[in-house]
Write an enzyme that holds these catalytic residues in place. Structure first.
Site, short mmCIF file in Angstrom:
data_model
loop_
_atom_site.label_atom_id
_atom_site.label_comp_id
_atom_site.label_asym_id
_atom_site.label_seq_id
_atom_site.Cartn_x
_atom_site.Cartn_y
_atom_site.Cartn_z
CB CYS A 1 4.43 4.79 63.86
SG CYS A 1 3.51 4.72 62.32
CG HIS B 1 6.49 8.55 63.79
ND1 HIS B 1 7.07 7.71 62.87
CD2 HIS B 1 5.15 8.55 63.52
CE1 HIS B 1 6.12 7.21 62.09
NE2 HIS B 1 4.96 7.70 62.46
CG ASN C 1 4.25 7.57 58.82
OD1 ASN C 1 5.14 6.78 59.15
ND2 ASN C 1 3.16 7.74 59.53
#
Ligand code: UT7
Length: 335
Positions: free
Chosen positions: A116, A256, A286
């Site tokens: 990520c 994020h 996500n």
């Protein structure tokens, strides 16, 4: 020679059409819209459900949009980097497929892996390439088809993730815009808590790995959550401190998009109000390496030349970091 900076000069994104809502998920696993909204903050996510299409499809769609939108001459692109955890194949790289499909003839291409944190880490690498003077124009794409590694029988992970891709054009400038500073770390302690066990060289695919669900994301949510909050806070406060930024001078925070509660904890530590935070978690979930460029794509029209943006991310590894970026153009097209 004047110091070169690497600045983003264009942004584009692509998400697949299919919308997987919390309502639909609640018929697949034992969950509710209320639980997902309170604990994670995702309302819906996009899923690439056409047979035979992988991450490079999302990446090339974003790349083509970027080329069209910016009008940049494709022959002047020096390099294409795709950062992803869900590559089409072990090899060749998604980037090699993207470059072929987009007809970029004078560039080389490679994949970049940092889970990520892929976009954040790769942006720093691209900045080093451009600041060296050897590269003038680089396309950086964050793309992930997370649905290819999500177990839609596991209620603890399936509400979180979605598919998408975002692409940015990064160019050299002698003006004081672009990536100003990064604080990036990887501590290596994350493996037991967040991984995809099979399909790599330690544990190649077999009947056993398939039968035991080892091709799906394994996440120990509470542990990951704890490390995400503490590390994103540590990195972003460090970047804020050493660049003399304050909640007054920060125009945007780009975190994020893993969990709304993680985002709120980090942003409150920085003392920045939520209306200065770029968010797409509610609509896309996500999307791993795609979260950040997709947010830039969504918020581009609101960004102004000179805006101070603090990026911060956390991911498998555990990778974590933050960056200070001075935005280089008015997103509404004005000079
Ligand atoms: O991008 C990479 C980095 N990843 C992250 O940053 C993710 C970090 N972790 C998280 O976001 C959160 O830990 C999760 C969203 C994964 C889980 O939220 P949580 O508040 O930490 O829940 P939990 O795992 O502690 O589970 C609490 C309860 C459990 O039930 P019991 O044991 O208390 O009876 C779970 O079984 O919630 C249950 N649960 C659910 N209930 C309804 C777990 N998932 C669900 C669900 N619907 N979807």
């Amino acid at each position: 020679m004047e110091k070169l900076h690497a600045v983003i000069t264009g942004v584009a994104g692509f998400v697949p059409d299919y919308v997987l809502t919390n309502e639909e998920l609640s018929h697949m696993v034992d969950t509710t819209d209320e639980w997902i909204m309170t604990r994670i903050g995702v309302k819906e996510r996009r899923i690439l459900n056409e047979e035979g299409l992988g991450t490079s499809y999302l990446a090339r769609k974003a790349c083509k949009r970027l080329l069209e939108k910016t009008g940049v001459d494709p022959d002047t692109i020096d390099c294409v980097i795709v950062t992803t955890s869900t590559a089409d194949y072990q090899f060749p790289s998604c980037a090699s497929i993207v470059i072929g499909k987009c007809g970029l003839k004078n560039a080389h291409a490679f994949e970049f892996s940092a889970a990520c944190c892929g976009f954040l880490f790769a942006m720093d690498t691209v900045a080093c390439m451009i600041e060296s003077g050897r590269y003038k124009r680089v396309i950086l794409i964050g793309a992930d088809k997370m649905s290819s590694v999500v177990n839609y029988k596991d209620r603890a992970t399936c509400p979180i993730f979605g598919d998408g891709a975002g692409a940015v054009l990064m160019e050299a400038t002698t003006e004081e815009y672009g990536l100003m500073d990064s604080y990036l770390r990887t501590d290596g302690i994350g493996l037991p808590f967040l991984h995809l066990a099979a399909g790599g060289s330690v544990c190649p695919a077999s009947h056993f790995t398939v039968d035991n669900g080892m091709h799906y994301i394994h996440q120990e949510g509470r542990t990951v959550y704890k490390y995400a909050v503490s590390n994103m806070c540590k990195c972003s406060t460090e970047v804020v401190k050493r660049n003399n930024l304050s909640n007054e001078t920060i125009n945007w925070v780009l975190p994020h998009q893993a969990n709304m509660r993680i985002i709120e904890a980090v942003v409150s530590r920085l003392g920045v109000p939520m209306d200065k935070v770029m968010l797409n978690i509610q609509r896309y979930g996500n999307t791993s390496a795609a979260c950040m460029p997709l947010c830039l794509w969504d918020y581009e029209s609101q960004l102004k030349k000179g805006d101070n943006i603090v990026f911060t991310a956390f991911g498998a590894g555990f990778t974590h970091g933050a960056a200070y970026f001075k935005w280089g153009y008015n997103g509404d097209g004005t000079k």
